[in-house]
Design a protein around this motif. Structure first.
Motif: not given
Length: 670
Positions: A199-224
């Motif tokens: 199921l890790i192949f879901r990461a090929l979907n670029p929507l995950w890249a967009v979502k993580i930039l504004i997700s609270p799961a990402n403690h680095m925020g934009f600086m990731i």
């Protein structure tokens, strides 16, 4: 005129593809050892990682590699080749006719790329050696402290720089096979872990890249994005090394390399998803998913291969730095330095001063930062500057050279915006070590700026005379037996582009400063062409058989061995009858027709009486100080074993008006 010796196009072959894997991909090939580690560390460690962060960060990494490396560099930048050569200075040579200001982004990009050459050996070797801790036996030996890791890293780096003088052709033959094994290892390690969680192949979907930039799961925020960018730091090297391995071989090898990289990143993600709740892993210092995802018995092999890949990546950056400095010198952006060619490998050269400086700064970086985590804060920031400058120059190339205005603006907006975003994100690392990268780049940029500005001031004050006005005097001096014969061939190296013009200082040296009698006078100009491997010359004799104005047209990648080229020219002119035979009666070899040579180099000095602005005086003074450190240009011109004299003359910019002296006599005063 001699015809250009064009460089043969490098054919596509299995052997050449193997070489390209070893030469081009060392930097980007070692990125899996630290990218995910940096992302996890920036988010507070494994205890704060969840599925959304893993998928999102993986998606960012994968699409960054696709967009920046594949689209920008492989599909677009590699089309902007300068007779098969790539890199920021080759690109500048293609577009410099469209504006003098373009020298600035070229200098910034070149300086930042050299700074990356300092940081790469430090971060890659340290990361690989830290992997020893993933082996229990080695962990107990090394302990949790960093001192032993630092010592081992410094020893490896010292060995790496020490072997540069001897050349690396024999080692280089192993680069391709070793890196190919490394990439297969990356892919196998990734597949092994992916099989447990497809199921890790879901990461090929670029929507995950967009979502993580504004997700609270990402403690680095934009600086990731500052950590994500580490996945593509070797993309610029791909473009720069194009001339060494051939465009076609990169086109064939890159898909294989990219697939191996992506599989490994996905494997690390799959391992993280399966072990994110393993509390036993939380306390591991420098926890690196690259090593931890491997079976314990395989980790020693991973460390060994990783260390070899790190050395190869470092070697590629070091030799690339030599080439970059050499090209900058030929473009009058850096001082002339001693260059040697230690092997027959195409394009391989060695610059002792550059080798020593990079070694020094690289060792300082290791001692200062100690751990790879801290080094990663500095790593990547400088290369974003190079990428931004390359994007700007490519925009000019597409718009003005290729006349593709709309695609050019689309390219600038998309990639300029993307890389600008990465740069701003990487600035978050400034206080944690990024300032080191920028300081190194700023120092190198300052050297280029001072050298360029000082050279421009020198050129602005040059006074030229027409050679024809002095033919009679030179001919009379040649026949005047009251003066001893100084040499058969008296050679001056001059910068005047016009064949009938000559610098006043040279004529002053011959006629006024102890008249110099010779059988033939040679005034040689070296014109560096935009093509990399040009070897041409043209000659004007002004209707005489003793005055020769020679223009050597050499490519920016051709070593300027003036004595070798001039001897060939003399032999050809004697054969054609344009120059009388210069018989040698005494020689340890058979008597020949070519006489002896004496070379004279004119060096400028800034005198206190020069009327010049404070900034101009500072630029010229700093240039001469840099020139003193860099050494004599005699080695640059291949004259280290030739009969050579150096004459110093004042830099006549504009002399201040001095009040005349007042003569004192016994009547007028004391």
């Amino acid at each position: 005129m001699r015809k250009q010796e064009s460089s043969a196009k490098i054919p596509v072959s299995l052997g050449a593809v193997l070489i390209s894997i070893g030469v081009v991909y060392g930097d980007i090939g070692t990125s899996p050892m630290y990218v995910m580690k940096s992302i996890i560390y920036g988010n507070g460690g494994l205890a704060h990682v969840d599925e959304e962060l893993i998928l999102g960060s993986l998606s960012l990494v994968i699409w960054t590699v696709i967009l920046l490396t594949t689209v920008k560099y492989v599909l677009i930048a590699m089309q902007a080749d300068n007779h098969g050569e790539g890199g920021i200075f080759s690109l500048y040579s293609l577009v410099k006719k469209f504006g003098k200001w373009l020298i600035v982004p070229a200098m910034i990009g070149g300086a930042a790329l050299l700074a990356d050459g300092v940081l790469t050996p430090a971060v890659t070797v340290t990361t690989a050696i830290e992997g020893l801790r993933s082996i229990p036996a080695m962990h107990s030996l090394l302990g949790s402290g960093q001192n032993k890791i630092v010592v081992i890293t410094l020893i490896i780096i010292a060995g790496l720089f020490l072997v540069q003088k001897a050349g690396t052709s024999s080692i280089g033959k192993a680069f391709g096979p070793v890196m190919t094994i490394w990439f297969f290892f990356l892919a196998a390690a990734g597949i092994l872990n992916i099989s447990g969680n497809p199921l890790i192949f879901r990461a090929l979907n670029p929507l995950w890249a967009v979502k993580i930039l504004i997700s609270p799961a990402n403690h680095m925020g934009f600086m990731i994005l500052g950590s994500v960018f580490l996945a593509t730091t070797g993309a610029e090297a791909l473009y720069s090394d194009m001339g060494h391995v051939g465009k076609g071989n990169i086109y064939i090898s890159w898909p294989f390399v990219k697939i191996c990289l992506i599989l490994n990143y996905l494997g690390q993600g799959a391992w993280l998803m399966g072990n994110q709740k393993q509390s036993a892993l939380y306390s591991i210092p420098d926890m690196n998913p690259f090593f931890q995802m491997l079976p314990e018995g395989v980790r020693p092999l991973a460390v060994l291969l990783g260390a070899m890949a790190a050395i190869i990546a470092s070697q590629a950056l070091i030799t690339g730095s030599f080439t970059l400095v050499s090209e900058a010198s030929r473009l009058d952006l850096m001082p002339h330095m001693q260059i040697s060619y230690p092997s027959k490998t195409k394009g391989q050269l060695f610059i002792p001063l550059v080798n020593m400086v990079i070694w020094f700064f690289c060792s300082i970086v290791v001692l200062y930062f100690q751990t790879s985590e801290h080094m990663e804060a500095a790593y990547g920031l400088a290369i974003t500057l190079t990428m931004l400058m390359t994007t700007l120059l490519l925009f000019i190339y597409l718009k003005d050279e290729k006349k593709q205005k709309i695609p050019a603006f689309i390219f600038l907006v998309f990639f300029g915006g993307l890389e600008g975003t990465f740069f701003i994100s990487s600035l978050s690392k400034f206080s944690r070590g990024g300032y080191v990268a920028l300081l190194i780049a700023l120092l190198l940029f300052g050297i280029m700026l001072v050298w360029h500005r000082g050279t421009a001031i020198e050129a602005s004050q040059a006074v030229c005379f027409n050679i024809r006005d002095y033919l009679k005097q030179l001919g009379k001096l040649r026949q005047d037996v009251e003066y001893p014969m100084q040499t058969d061939n008296l050679v001056y190296i001059t910068k005047e582009p016009e064949m009938e013009e000559l610098d006043r200082d040279i004529l002053y040296s011959i006629l006024d400063r102890k008249p110099k009698r010779a059988q033939a006078y040679w005034f040689v100009t070296i014109k560096v062409t935009d093509e990399p491997y040009t070897r041409e010359y043209k000659v004007e004799n002004f209707g005489t058989d003793y005055i020769f104005r020679v223009q050597l047209r050499l490519g920016f990648k051709v070593d300027q061995r003036v004595n070798v080229y001039l001897r060939q020219i003399v032999e050809e002119l004697i054969t054609s009858g344009e120059l009388p035979s210069q018989q040698r009666e005494y020689s340890v070899y058979e008597p020949g027709e070519v006489g002896d040579f004496e070379f004279c180099l004119i060096r400028k000095l800034l005198v206190p009486e020069s009327d010049i602005t404070a900034s101009g005086r500072a630029a010229v003074s700093l240039k001469y100080a840099i020139r003193h450190i860099a050494g004599s240009p005699a080695r640059w011109y291949g004259l280290e074993n030739a009969s050579l004299m150096i004459e110093y003359v004042p830099l006549f910019i504009k002399m201040k008006t001095l009040r005349p002296l007042k003569r004192l006599t016994e009547e007028t005063g004391k």
